[in-house]
Design a protein around this motif. Sequence first.
Motif, PDB file in Angstrom:
ATOM      1  N   LEU A 166       0.915  -1.276   0.152  1.00  0.00           N
ATOM      2  CA  LEU A 166       0.025   0.019  -0.078  1.00  0.00           C
ATOM      3  C   LEU A 166       0.881   1.293   0.146  1.00  0.00           C
ATOM      4  CD1 LEU A 166      -2.525   1.427   0.106  1.00  0.00           C
ATOM      5  CD2 LEU A 166      -2.656   1.335   2.596  1.00  0.00           C
ATOM      6  N   VAL A 167       1.925   1.341   0.841  1.00  0.00           N
ATOM      7  CA  VAL A 167       2.906   2.362   1.042  1.00  0.00           C
ATOM      8  C   VAL A 167       3.642   2.564  -0.380  1.00  0.00           C
ATOM      9  CG1 VAL A 167       4.976   3.332   1.999  1.00  0.00           C
ATOM     10  CG2 VAL A 167       3.173   2.065   3.427  1.00  0.00           C
ATOM     11  N   LYS A 168       3.883   1.561  -1.037  1.00  0.00           N
ATOM     12  CA  LYS A 168       4.613   1.501  -2.183  1.00  0.00           C
ATOM     13  C   LYS A 168       3.616   2.314  -3.357  1.00  0.00           C
ATOM     14  CE  LYS A 168       7.193  -2.330  -3.347  1.00  0.00           C
ATOM     15  NZ  LYS A 168       7.684  -3.503  -3.158  1.00  0.00           N
ATOM     16  N   GLN A 169       2.500   1.870  -3.433  1.00  0.00           N
ATOM     17  CA  GLN A 169       1.332   2.242  -4.371  1.00  0.00           C
ATOM     18  C   GLN A 169       1.310   3.673  -4.358  1.00  0.00           C
ATOM     19  OE1 GLN A 169       0.214   0.575  -7.148  1.00  0.00           O
ATOM     20  NE2 GLN A 169      -0.882   2.357  -7.659  1.00  0.00           N
ATOM     21  N   LEU A 170       0.953   3.938  -3.106  1.00  0.00           N
ATOM     22  CA  LEU A 170       0.469   5.754  -2.765  1.00  0.00           C
ATOM     23  C   LEU A 170       1.644   6.317  -3.152  1.00  0.00           C
ATOM     24  CD1 LEU A 170      -1.198   5.085   0.731  1.00  0.00           C
ATOM     25  CD2 LEU A 170      -2.311   5.581  -1.276  1.00  0.00           C
ATOM     26  N   PHE A 171       2.828   5.862  -2.814  1.00  0.00           N
ATOM     27  CA  PHE A 171       4.094   6.829  -3.276  1.00  0.00           C
ATOM     28  C   PHE A 171       4.161   6.715  -4.748  1.00  0.00           C
ATOM     29  CE2 PHE A 171       4.872   7.102   1.157  1.00  0.00           C
ATOM     30  CZ  PHE A 171       5.266   8.547   1.492  1.00  0.00           C
ATOM     31  N   TYR A 172       4.082   5.608  -5.394  1.00  0.00           N
ATOM     32  CA  TYR A 172       4.288   5.462  -6.620  1.00  0.00           C
ATOM     33  C   TYR A 172       3.116   6.343  -7.566  1.00  0.00           C
ATOM     34  CZ  TYR A 172       3.926   3.392 -11.446  1.00  0.00           C
ATOM     35  OH  TYR A 172       3.623   3.077 -12.802  1.00  0.00           O
ATOM     36  N   GLU A 173       1.892   6.518  -7.046  1.00  0.00           N
ATOM     37  CA  GLU A 173       0.983   7.323  -7.712  1.00  0.00           C
ATOM     38  C   GLU A 173       1.431   8.644  -7.590  1.00  0.00           C
ATOM     39  OE1 GLU A 173      -2.989   6.418  -6.083  1.00  0.00           O
ATOM     40  OE2 GLU A 173      -2.844   4.241  -7.057  1.00  0.00           O
ATOM     41  N   GLU A 174       2.064   9.196  -6.616  1.00  0.00           N
ATOM     42  CA  GLU A 174       2.494  10.610  -6.323  1.00  0.00           C
ATOM     43  C   GLU A 174       3.803  10.823  -7.314  1.00  0.00           C
ATOM     44  OE1 GLU A 174       0.888  12.920  -4.926  1.00  0.00           O
ATOM     45  OE2 GLU A 174      -0.686  11.810  -4.796  1.00  0.00           O
ATOM     46  N   GLY A 175       4.257   9.923  -8.074  1.00  0.00           N
ATOM     47  CA  GLY A 175       5.650  10.188  -8.937  1.00  0.00           C
ATOM     48  C   GLY A 175       6.884  10.114  -7.920  1.00  0.00           C
ATOM     49  N   TYR A 176       6.880   9.238  -6.847  1.00  0.00           N
ATOM     50  CA  TYR A 176       8.093   9.012  -6.259  1.00  0.00           C
ATOM     51  C   TYR A 176       8.898   7.603  -6.638  1.00  0.00           C
ATOM     52  CZ  TYR A 176       7.122  12.670  -3.114  1.00  0.00           C
ATOM     53  OH  TYR A 176       7.207  13.816  -2.229  1.00  0.00           O
ATOM     54  N   GLU A 177      10.101   7.782  -6.705  1.00  0.00           N
ATOM     55  CA  GLU A 177      10.867   6.810  -7.072  1.00  0.00           C
ATOM     56  C   GLU A 177      10.816   5.742  -5.937  1.00  0.00           C
ATOM     57  OE1 GLU A 177      15.354   5.077  -7.620  1.00  0.00           O
ATOM     58  OE2 GLU A 177      15.148   7.073  -7.636  1.00  0.00           O
ATOM     59  N   VAL A 178      10.374   4.607  -6.057  1.00  0.00           N
ATOM     60  CA  VAL A 178       9.787   3.458  -5.036  1.00  0.00           C
ATOM     61  C   VAL A 178      10.669   2.293  -4.911  1.00  0.00           C
ATOM     62  CG1 VAL A 178       8.089   2.005  -3.937  1.00  0.00           C
ATOM     63  CG2 VAL A 178       7.530   4.380  -4.922  1.00  0.00           C
ATOM     64  N   LYS A 179      11.456   1.922  -3.862  1.00  0.00           N
ATOM     65  CA  LYS A 179      12.212   0.885  -3.811  1.00  0.00           C
ATOM     66  C   LYS A 179      11.921   0.021  -2.781  1.00  0.00           C
ATOM     67  CE  LYS A 179      16.369   1.641  -5.330  1.00  0.00           C
ATOM     68  NZ  LYS A 179      17.949   1.865  -5.728  1.00  0.00           N
ATOM     69  N   THR A 180      12.241  -1.220  -2.936  1.00  0.00           N
ATOM     70  CA  THR A 180      12.007  -2.368  -1.812  1.00  0.00           C
ATOM     71  C   THR A 180      13.356  -2.608  -1.259  1.00  0.00           C
ATOM     72  OG1 THR A 180      10.207  -3.262  -3.128  1.00  0.00           O
ATOM     73  CG2 THR A 180      11.216  -4.439  -1.191  1.00  0.00           C
ATOM     74  N   PRO A 181      13.414  -2.337   0.099  1.00  0.00           N
ATOM     75  CA  PRO A 181      14.811  -2.443   0.676  1.00  0.00           C
ATOM     76  C   PRO A 181      14.915  -4.062   0.831  1.00  0.00           C
ATOM     77  CG  PRO A 181      13.183  -1.740   2.407  1.00  0.00           C
ATOM     78  CD  PRO A 181      12.493  -1.823   1.198  1.00  0.00           C
ATOM     79  N   PRO A 182      16.338  -4.397   0.922  1.00  0.00           N
ATOM     80  CA  PRO A 182      16.563  -5.798   1.081  1.00  0.00           C
ATOM     81  C   PRO A 182      16.205  -6.135   2.593  1.00  0.00           C
ATOM     82  CG  PRO A 182      18.450  -4.469   1.279  1.00  0.00           C
ATOM     83  CD  PRO A 182      17.526  -3.355   0.787  1.00  0.00           C
ATOM     84  N   LEU A 183      15.729  -7.529   2.509  1.00  0.00           N
ATOM     85  CA  LEU A 183      15.147  -8.107   3.800  1.00  0.00           C
ATOM     86  C   LEU A 183      16.594  -8.843   4.362  1.00  0.00           C
ATOM     87  CD1 LEU A 183      11.628  -9.156   3.211  1.00  0.00           C
ATOM     88  CD2 LEU A 183      12.379  -7.150   4.330  1.00  0.00           C
ATOM     89  N   PHE A 184      16.840  -8.834   5.545  1.00  0.00           N
ATOM     90  CA  PHE A 184      17.959  -9.587   6.136  1.00  0.00           C
ATOM     91  C   PHE A 184      17.662 -10.806   7.116  1.00  0.00           C
ATOM     92  CE2 PHE A 184      19.761  -5.597   4.669  1.00  0.00           C
ATOM     93  CZ  PHE A 184      20.858  -5.737   4.084  1.00  0.00           C
ATOM     94  N   ASP A 185      17.633 -12.002   6.641  1.00  0.00           N
ATOM     95  CA  ASP A 185      17.144 -13.037   7.479  1.00  0.00           C
ATOM     96  C   ASP A 185      15.961 -12.932   8.140  1.00  0.00           C
ATOM     97  OD1 ASP A 185      17.545 -15.385   8.872  1.00  0.00           O
ATOM     98  OD2 ASP A 185      19.149 -14.850  10.231  1.00  0.00           O
ATOM     99  N   ARG A 186      14.870 -12.603   7.154  1.00  0.00           N
ATOM    100  CA  ARG A 186      13.591 -12.162   7.520  1.00  0.00           C
ATOM    101  C   ARG A 186      12.967 -13.295   8.590  1.00  0.00           C
ATOM    102  NH1 ARG A 186      10.924  -7.907   8.989  1.00  0.00           N
ATOM    103  NH2 ARG A 186       8.672  -7.905   8.077  1.00  0.00           N
TER     104      ARG A 186
END
Length: 177
Positions: free
Chosen positions: A107-127
């Motif tokens: 949801l956060v990624k979608q909301l910022f994407y719709e506002e034109g931001y560069e959206v990145k998924t941070p790496p997960l470490f030993d999740r």
Amino acid sequence: MKTNRGILIGRMQPFHNGHIQVIKKILEEVDEIIIGIGSAQISHDLKNPFTAGERLVMIKQSLVEHNIDPSRYYIIPMEDINKNAIWVSYIKMLTPPFNKIYSGNYLVKQLFYEEGYEVKTPPLFDRLKLSGTEVRKRMLNDENWQELVPNATVELVNEINGIERIKNLSKKEISDM
């Protein structure tokens, strides 16, 4: 010169070693990071046992412990507003300007994407081990949670009797059953 600034928003209940690793990785890509303490208004329940102020101390002291330059980050508590259409504007109102959002939340990624931001998924470490859910579960079950968090988190949890808090919060009233 425009500062390359990213934002990472999370509940951080509690702040753990995975958060440290993600922040270090993001700081390889940006000049500064805004660390948003999400759901700042919620505390004292099993999923969110710590206050925004307690999480702020955990984060600040953990970043000091890991020698992360304080001129490279901002820590900002962020309350939920439950109005998705204006949430990005609300976050922008609380923060210095930023140009990248780091989130694993769709949801956060979608909301910022719709506002034109560069959206990145941070790496997960030993999740499987490095998650707030796992840390809280271990706290509740008297298992080794300390290995999953910075010393500063251990110190704060001990200072506020956080284990006792979590155990008390896990008890149900007969009327709740």
